[in-house]
Design a protein around this motif. Structure first.
Motif, PDB file in Angstrom:
ATOM      1  N   SER A 168       0.838  -1.198   0.000  1.00 39.71           N
ATOM      2  CA  SER A 168       0.000   0.000   0.000  1.00 39.71           C
ATOM      3  C   SER A 168       0.871   1.246   0.000  1.00 39.71           C
ATOM      4  CB  SER A 168      -0.907   0.000   1.229  1.00 39.71           C
ATOM      5  OG  SER A 168      -0.135  -0.060   2.415  1.00 39.71           O
ATOM      6  N   ALA A 169       0.261   2.380  -0.267  1.00 34.77           N
ATOM      7  CA  ALA A 169       1.003   3.636  -0.284  1.00 34.77           C
ATOM      8  C   ALA A 169       1.621   3.891   1.091  1.00 34.77           C
ATOM      9  CB  ALA A 169       0.056   4.780  -0.658  1.00 34.77           C
ATOM     10  N   LYS A 170       2.888   4.296   1.074  1.00 35.29           N
ATOM     11  CA  LYS A 170       3.635   4.602   2.299  1.00 35.29           C
ATOM     12  C   LYS A 170       3.665   3.411   3.248  1.00 35.29           C
ATOM     13  CE  LYS A 170       2.599   9.552   2.039  1.00 35.29           C
ATOM     14  NZ  LYS A 170       1.995  10.736   2.727  1.00 35.29           N
ATOM     15  N   CYS A 171       3.820   2.235   2.681  1.00 34.34           N
ATOM     16  CA  CYS A 171       3.933   1.018   3.489  1.00 34.34           C
ATOM     17  C   CYS A 171       5.161   1.139   4.408  1.00 34.34           C
ATOM     18  CB  CYS A 171       4.088  -0.196   2.571  1.00 34.34           C
ATOM     19  SG  CYS A 171       4.345  -1.761   3.417  1.00 34.34           S
ATOM     20  N   PRO A 172       5.028   0.874   5.716  1.00 32.53           N
ATOM     21  CA  PRO A 172       6.182   0.963   6.621  1.00 32.53           C
ATOM     22  C   PRO A 172       7.334   0.102   6.138  1.00 32.53           C
ATOM     23  CG  PRO A 172       4.151   0.707   7.873  1.00 32.53           C
ATOM     24  CD  PRO A 172       3.789   0.507   6.424  1.00 32.53           C
ATOM     25  N   SER A 173       8.550   0.598   6.321  1.00 31.66           N
ATOM     26  CA  SER A 173       9.731  -0.103   5.817  1.00 31.66           C
ATOM     27  C   SER A 173       9.851  -1.513   6.383  1.00 31.66           C
ATOM     28  CB  SER A 173      10.995   0.699   6.138  1.00 31.66           C
ATOM     29  OG  SER A 173      10.972   1.944   5.473  1.00 31.66           O
ATOM     30  N   ALA A 174       9.570  -1.668   7.680  1.00 27.14           N
ATOM     31  CA  ALA A 174       9.691  -2.994   8.290  1.00 27.14           C
ATOM     32  C   ALA A 174       8.718  -3.981   7.653  1.00 27.14           C
ATOM     33  CB  ALA A 174       9.435  -2.896   9.799  1.00 27.14           C
ATOM     34  N   GLU A 175       7.482  -3.545   7.390  1.00 28.31           N
ATOM     35  CA  GLU A 175       6.485  -4.409   6.750  1.00 28.31           C
ATOM     36  C   GLU A 175       6.897  -4.742   5.322  1.00 28.31           C
ATOM     37  OE1 GLU A 175       1.821  -4.108   5.255  1.00 28.31           O
ATOM     38  OE2 GLU A 175       2.524  -2.809   6.883  1.00 28.31           O
ATOM     39  N   LEU A 176       7.416  -3.757   4.602  1.00 32.18           N
ATOM     40  CA  LEU A 176       7.862  -3.989   3.225  1.00 32.18           C
ATOM     41  C   LEU A 176       9.001  -5.002   3.188  1.00 32.18           C
ATOM     42  CD1 LEU A 176       8.177  -1.382   0.442  1.00 32.18           C
ATOM     43  CD2 LEU A 176      10.129  -2.864   0.900  1.00 32.18           C
ATOM     44  N   GLU A 177       9.934  -4.886   4.120  1.00 32.90           N
ATOM     45  CA  GLU A 177      11.062  -5.831   4.174  1.00 32.90           C
ATOM     46  C   GLU A 177      10.569  -7.255   4.431  1.00 32.90           C
ATOM     47  OE1 GLU A 177      14.339  -5.446   3.865  1.00 32.90           O
ATOM     48  OE2 GLU A 177      14.582  -3.270   3.743  1.00 32.90           O
ATOM     49  N   VAL A 178       9.584  -7.393   5.326  1.00 29.43           N
ATOM     50  CA  VAL A 178       9.038  -8.719   5.632  1.00 29.43           C
ATOM     51  C   VAL A 178       8.378  -9.326   4.400  1.00 29.43           C
ATOM     52  CG1 VAL A 178       7.231  -9.924   6.927  1.00 29.43           C
ATOM     53  CG2 VAL A 178       8.748  -8.315   8.097  1.00 29.43           C
ATOM     54  N   LYS A 179       7.598  -8.524   3.677  1.00 29.35           N
ATOM     55  CA  LYS A 179       6.908  -9.024   2.494  1.00 29.35           C
ATOM     56  C   LYS A 179       7.894  -9.388   1.390  1.00 29.35           C
ATOM     57  CE  LYS A 179       2.463  -6.742   3.272  1.00 29.35           C
ATOM     58  NZ  LYS A 179       1.435  -5.837   2.743  1.00 29.35           N
ATOM     59  N   ALA A 180       8.949  -8.603   1.234  1.00 34.47           N
ATOM     60  CA  ALA A 180       9.956  -8.906   0.212  1.00 34.47           C
ATOM     61  C   ALA A 180      10.666 -10.220   0.532  1.00 34.47           C
ATOM     62  CB  ALA A 180      10.958  -7.765   0.107  1.00 34.47           C
ATOM     63  N   LYS A 181      11.056 -10.406   1.784  1.00 31.27           N
ATOM     64  CA  LYS A 181      11.743 -11.639   2.166  1.00 31.27           C
ATOM     65  C   LYS A 181      10.819 -12.843   2.040  1.00 31.27           C
ATOM     66  CE  LYS A 181      14.512 -13.807   5.764  1.00 31.27           C
ATOM     67  NZ  LYS A 181      13.877 -15.124   5.570  1.00 31.27           N
ATOM     68  N   ARG A 182       9.557 -12.680   2.457  1.00 30.40           N
ATOM     69  CA  ARG A 182       8.608 -13.792   2.362  1.00 30.40           C
ATOM     70  C   ARG A 182       8.408 -14.212   0.913  1.00 30.40           C
ATOM     71  NH1 ARG A 182       3.857 -12.320   5.728  1.00 30.40           N
ATOM     72  NH2 ARG A 182       3.317 -10.895   4.036  1.00 30.40           N
ATOM     73  N   MET A 183       8.313 -13.237   0.025  1.00 28.76           N
ATOM     74  CA  MET A 183       8.136 -13.561  -1.383  1.00 28.76           C
ATOM     75  C   MET A 183       9.353 -14.293  -1.945  1.00 28.76           C
ATOM     76  SD  MET A 183       6.020 -13.355  -3.963  1.00 28.76           S
ATOM     77  CE  MET A 183       4.949 -11.923  -4.128  1.00 28.76           C
ATOM     78  N   MET A 184      10.545 -13.813  -1.609  1.00 28.97           N
ATOM     79  CA  MET A 184      11.746 -14.460  -2.140  1.00 28.97           C
ATOM     80  C   MET A 184      11.930 -15.861  -1.552  1.00 28.97           C
ATOM     81  SD  MET A 184      12.559 -12.419  -4.383  1.00 28.97           S
ATOM     82  CE  MET A 184      13.997 -13.316  -4.972  1.00 28.97           C
ATOM     83  N   ASP A 185      11.484 -16.092  -0.332  1.00 32.16           N
ATOM     84  CA  ASP A 185      11.512 -17.454   0.220  1.00 32.16           C
ATOM     85  C   ASP A 185      10.611 -18.370  -0.601  1.00 32.16           C
ATOM     86  OD1 ASP A 185      13.257 -16.715   2.213  1.00 32.16           O
ATOM     87  OD2 ASP A 185      11.713 -16.458   3.746  1.00 32.16           O
ATOM     88  N   ARG A 186       9.459 -17.850  -1.042  1.00 37.36           N
ATOM     89  CA  ARG A 186       8.562 -18.650  -1.880  1.00 37.36           C
ATOM     90  C   ARG A 186       9.163 -18.885  -3.257  1.00 37.36           C
ATOM     91  NH1 ARG A 186       3.354 -14.964  -0.271  1.00 37.36           N
ATOM     92  NH2 ARG A 186       2.844 -15.970   1.709  1.00 37.36           N
TER      93      ARG A 186
END
Length: 455
Positions: free
Chosen positions: A266-284
């Motif tokens: 989402s717009a202005k997604c918190p950095s910590a949340e964005l990092e978690v989503k990026a790592k989760r996606m790359m794990d998949r």
């Protein structure tokens, strides 16, 4: 995970007269008692806080003494046998004959490691102008989690690639070059969102398994053609990041067709949340998956979860089952017009099509009378070691009372799927299903005291 706070409230703001309510000066004391009953023998139970614990076969009790302040959230991790096999729980309303079921599955997929390359497909059409900052932040997080061969492709009216000669190894030099280009030259100035030619080019030039990570606001015109093209090929998998005010239905469906998964930024997604989503996606991306997952809920000539998400007499949640990745728990629910005794799960894995049957143990069937669940129909259950024991067991305490929990959870899952899931692969059919089921959602909200859009 047990949250230490139910709401984040600024004490200073409250003291200054904020209308958010008062916080008592006295510390609130809290204790925790958690009971676990697993399908197989429990190997271990650990927690991030000191707890007393008792483990007996497939049951466990964890107790934290009363404390003034919880501090950080509390995580309790349970390791149990048999989680990689589907298990089925059910409730039956003895007055109406209707039932509810919950199927759980925690797959551990043993598959040979296949070297694949990762292609980040970045939308640079003009509609991405409002998402550019989030796109850059996301790309930096993804590049930090990149291993093996990778490349970055861009598309708008035309399409191109950063490394023209092909994918390169994720060395420090190549990752730094990619990040510099993304930060300095990735403007949203390539015209309209012509995603189909860009995707087709990546699929047709794939000489080895290829994982495509699409980053877009999904403002696409030819959505059906894109989904058909992605679903017709098996060489590439497609993972999708939907940015900003994107078409969430399209993102979910095209990722599902491409045997991938979806995350939304989402717009202005918190950095910590964005990092978690990026790592989760790359794990998949690095994980094998089970695709085309479907269930029959014990009905002949019925298969739910593929392109068909609705059958009279069964409300399955989610209606369309996304691909399942190794090590990620799966929980599926169904509200049925009759009781269920077993369910067949069909999916495509690394070795082709597989069918698993989840048979219903009588100890996992509960009778409902007047809206409340009675005791289990069978008071004994067999553990993986072959011994049997009472539901009240030698732990010295009684299991939590059965109160129609599965039916309530199934109703809540149906509401959640209606609100933010995908009820059909086609957008038109999805909207028709939403309109058709509106009355059902209102009835579920009233009957089970659930918060919905209408209740």
């Amino acid at each position: 995970r047990i949250p230490s706070k139910l709401a984040a409230i600024d004490r200073e703001a409250v003291a200054a007269g904020s209308p958010r309510g008062a916080i008592p000066d006295e510390p609130v004391t809290t204790g925790i008692m958690a009971f676990f009953e697993m399908t197989g023998a429990i190997a271990s139970l650990t927690a991030t806080r000191k707890m007393g614990k008792v483990l007996v076969e497939n049951k466990a009790l964890a107790v934290m003494e009363t404390q003034d302040r919880l501090g950080d959230d509390i995580e309790i991790r349970v390791v149990s046998e048999g989680l990689d096999q589907p298990r089925l729980w059910a409730e039956v309303d003895e007055t109406t004959g209707k039932g509810a079921a919950m199927l759980t599955f925690y797959p551990q997929i043993d598959a040979p490691t296949v070297q694949s390359e990762v292609i980040y497909l970045v939308d640079r059409s003009q509609s991405m102008s409002s998402c550019r900052t989030d796109m850059v932040r996301l790309m930096k997080a993804l590049l930090k989690n990149t291993t093996g061969a990778f490349n970055i492709a861009f598309f708008g009216t035309s399409h191109s690639r950063l490394f023209v000669s092909g994918a390169v190894e994720a060395s420090e030099e190549n990752v730094e070059k990619a990040e510099e280009f993304v930060v300095g030259h990735c403007a949203a100035n390539l015209g309209t969102t012509e995603i189909l030619p860009a995707l087709r080019s990546l699929v047709e030039t794939a000489n080895q398994p290829r994982d495509i990570v699409l980053i877009s606001d999904a403002q696409v015109n030819d959505k059906e053609k894109v989904m058909d093209m992605v679903g017709a090929q098996r060489r590439c998998r497609l993972f999708v990041f939907g940015l900003g005010d994107c078409s969430r239905h399209f993102c979910r469906m095209v990722a599902r067709a491409g045997r991938g998964s979806t995350e939304f930024i989402s717009a202005k997604c918190p950095s910590a949340e964005l990092e978690v989503k990026a790592k989760r996606m790359m794990d998949r991306v690095r994980s094998p998956c089970l695709s085309d997952v479907a269930l029959d809920w014990g009905r002949a000539n019925v298969i739910l979860g593929g392109r068909h998400g609705a059958v009279t007499g069964i409300t399955q949640s989610p209606a369309l089952i996304p691909p399942v990745f190794s090590g990620e728990p799966v929980v599926l629910y169904a509200l049925l017009d009759t009781r269920v005794n077993f369910a067949n799960m069909v999916f495509h894995g690394p070795d082709g099509e597989v069918t698993l049957t989840a048979a219903l143990d009588p100890a996992r069937t509960f009778a409902l009378h007047g809206g409340a669940a009675a005791a289990p129909l069978s008071r004994t259950s067999s553990s993986s070691s072959g011994h049997s024991g009472s539901s009240e067991s030698s732990l010295g305490f009684k299991a939590p009372p059965k109160t129609g929990l599965i039916t309530t959870l199934a109703a809540r899952a149906a509401v959640r799927d209606w609100e933010c899931g995908a009820l059909a692969a086609s957008r038109v059919d999805h909207e028709m299903q939403k309109r058709k089921r509106k009355g059902e959602i209102i009835d579920l909200g009233i009957k089970y005291s659930l918060v919905t859009e209408f209740t």
